[in-house]
Design a protein around this motif. Structure first.
Motif, short mmCIF file in Angstrom:
data_model
loop_
_atom_site.label_atom_id
_atom_site.label_comp_id
_atom_site.label_asym_id
_atom_site.label_seq_id
_atom_site.Cartn_x
_atom_site.Cartn_y
_atom_site.Cartn_z
N UNK A 245 -26.48 -41.85 -34.78
CA UNK A 245 -25.33 -42.71 -34.63
C UNK A 245 -24.53 -42.75 -35.93
N UNK A 246 -23.24 -42.76 -35.77
CA UNK A 246 -22.31 -42.89 -36.89
C UNK A 246 -21.43 -44.10 -36.60
N UNK A 247 -21.34 -45.00 -37.55
CA UNK A 247 -20.46 -46.18 -37.41
C UNK A 247 -19.31 -46.00 -38.39
N UNK A 248 -18.10 -46.03 -37.87
CA UNK A 248 -16.89 -45.83 -38.67
C UNK A 248 -15.92 -46.98 -38.42
N UNK A 249 -15.02 -47.23 -39.36
CA UNK A 249 -13.95 -48.19 -39.09
C UNK A 249 -13.11 -47.70 -37.90
N UNK A 250 -12.68 -48.60 -37.06
CA UNK A 250 -11.87 -48.21 -35.90
C UNK A 250 -10.57 -47.59 -36.39
N UNK A 251 -10.27 -46.40 -35.87
CA UNK A 251 -9.03 -45.72 -36.23
C UNK A 251 -8.58 -44.82 -35.10
N UNK A 252 -7.30 -44.74 -34.93
CA UNK A 252 -6.71 -43.78 -33.99
C UNK A 252 -6.41 -42.49 -34.75
N UNK A 253 -6.10 -41.44 -34.02
CA UNK A 253 -5.82 -40.15 -34.65
C UNK A 253 -4.47 -40.10 -35.35
N UNK B 26 -10.54 -44.27 -44.63
CA UNK B 26 -10.94 -45.24 -43.62
C UNK B 26 -10.27 -45.02 -42.28
N UNK B 27 -9.28 -44.19 -42.19
CA UNK B 27 -8.53 -44.03 -40.95
C UNK B 27 -8.49 -42.57 -40.53
N UNK B 28 -9.65 -41.94 -40.46
CA UNK B 28 -9.67 -40.51 -40.14
C UNK B 28 -9.51 -40.23 -38.65
N UNK B 29 -9.85 -41.14 -37.79
CA UNK B 29 -9.68 -40.94 -36.35
C UNK B 29 -10.77 -40.09 -35.73
N UNK B 30 -10.92 -40.22 -34.44
CA UNK B 30 -12.00 -39.56 -33.72
C UNK B 30 -11.90 -38.03 -33.78
N UNK C 141 -10.71 -36.04 -36.14
CA UNK C 141 -11.15 -35.51 -37.44
C UNK C 141 -12.65 -35.70 -37.64
N UNK C 142 -13.20 -36.85 -37.23
CA UNK C 142 -14.64 -37.08 -37.34
C UNK C 142 -15.39 -36.04 -36.53
N UNK C 143 -14.90 -35.75 -35.33
CA UNK C 143 -15.53 -34.73 -34.47
C UNK C 143 -15.51 -33.36 -35.15
N UNK C 144 -14.41 -33.01 -35.79
CA UNK C 144 -14.31 -31.73 -36.50
C UNK C 144 -15.36 -31.63 -37.61
N UNK C 145 -15.52 -32.69 -38.37
CA UNK C 145 -16.49 -32.70 -39.47
C UNK C 145 -17.92 -32.61 -38.93
N UNK C 146 -18.21 -33.37 -37.88
CA UNK C 146 -19.54 -33.37 -37.29
C UNK C 146 -19.87 -31.99 -36.71
N UNK C 147 -18.91 -31.38 -36.04
CA UNK C 147 -19.11 -30.05 -35.46
C UNK C 147 -19.32 -29.02 -36.57
N UNK C 148 -18.53 -29.10 -37.62
CA UNK C 148 -18.68 -28.17 -38.75
C UNK C 148 -20.04 -28.32 -39.43
N UNK C 149 -20.63 -29.51 -39.33
CA UNK C 149 -21.96 -29.75 -39.91
C UNK C 149 -23.08 -29.22 -39.04
N UNK C 150 -22.74 -28.69 -37.86
CA UNK C 150 -23.74 -28.07 -37.01
C UNK C 150 -24.20 -28.88 -35.81
N UNK C 151 -23.60 -30.03 -35.60
CA UNK C 151 -23.96 -30.83 -34.43
C UNK C 151 -23.14 -30.37 -33.23
N UNK C 152 -23.77 -30.36 -32.05
CA UNK C 152 -23.07 -29.87 -30.86
C UNK C 152 -22.70 -30.98 -29.88
N UNK C 153 -23.30 -32.16 -30.03
CA UNK C 153 -23.01 -33.28 -29.12
C UNK C 153 -22.34 -34.38 -29.91
#
Length: 80
Positions: A1-9, A45-49, A51-63
């Protein structure tokens, strides 16, 4: 789980009272700390979903999915 400040893209969608506080905090703390690290992405603090998905995917996570949200935070479920 990742908890981030709420942000739009999009910047325009974050210009509300909560978003403005998060941008201020990001400028004073989050971005300088990130710049001091080797990767130095400076998402802030306002990276948005998206960008977070791009970073997570680049780190090797698929879900990646939004598991929960409040007006202040977003919880993402991340798995290999």
């Amino acid at each position: 789980m990742i908890v981030e400040p709420f942000a739009n893209d999009e910047l325009k969608d974050n210009l509300n009272p909560v978003g403005r506080v998060y941008y201020s905090f990001s400028t004073l703390l989050s971005r300088p700390v990130s710049r001091s690290q080797e990767v130095g992405l400076c998402l802030g603090a306002q990276s948005g979903e998206k960008r977070i998905c791009e970073v997570v995917t680049a780190a090797g996570f698929s879900h990646f999915r939004r598991a929960a949200e409040t007006p202040f935070n977003v919880v993402y479920e991340v798995r290999p």
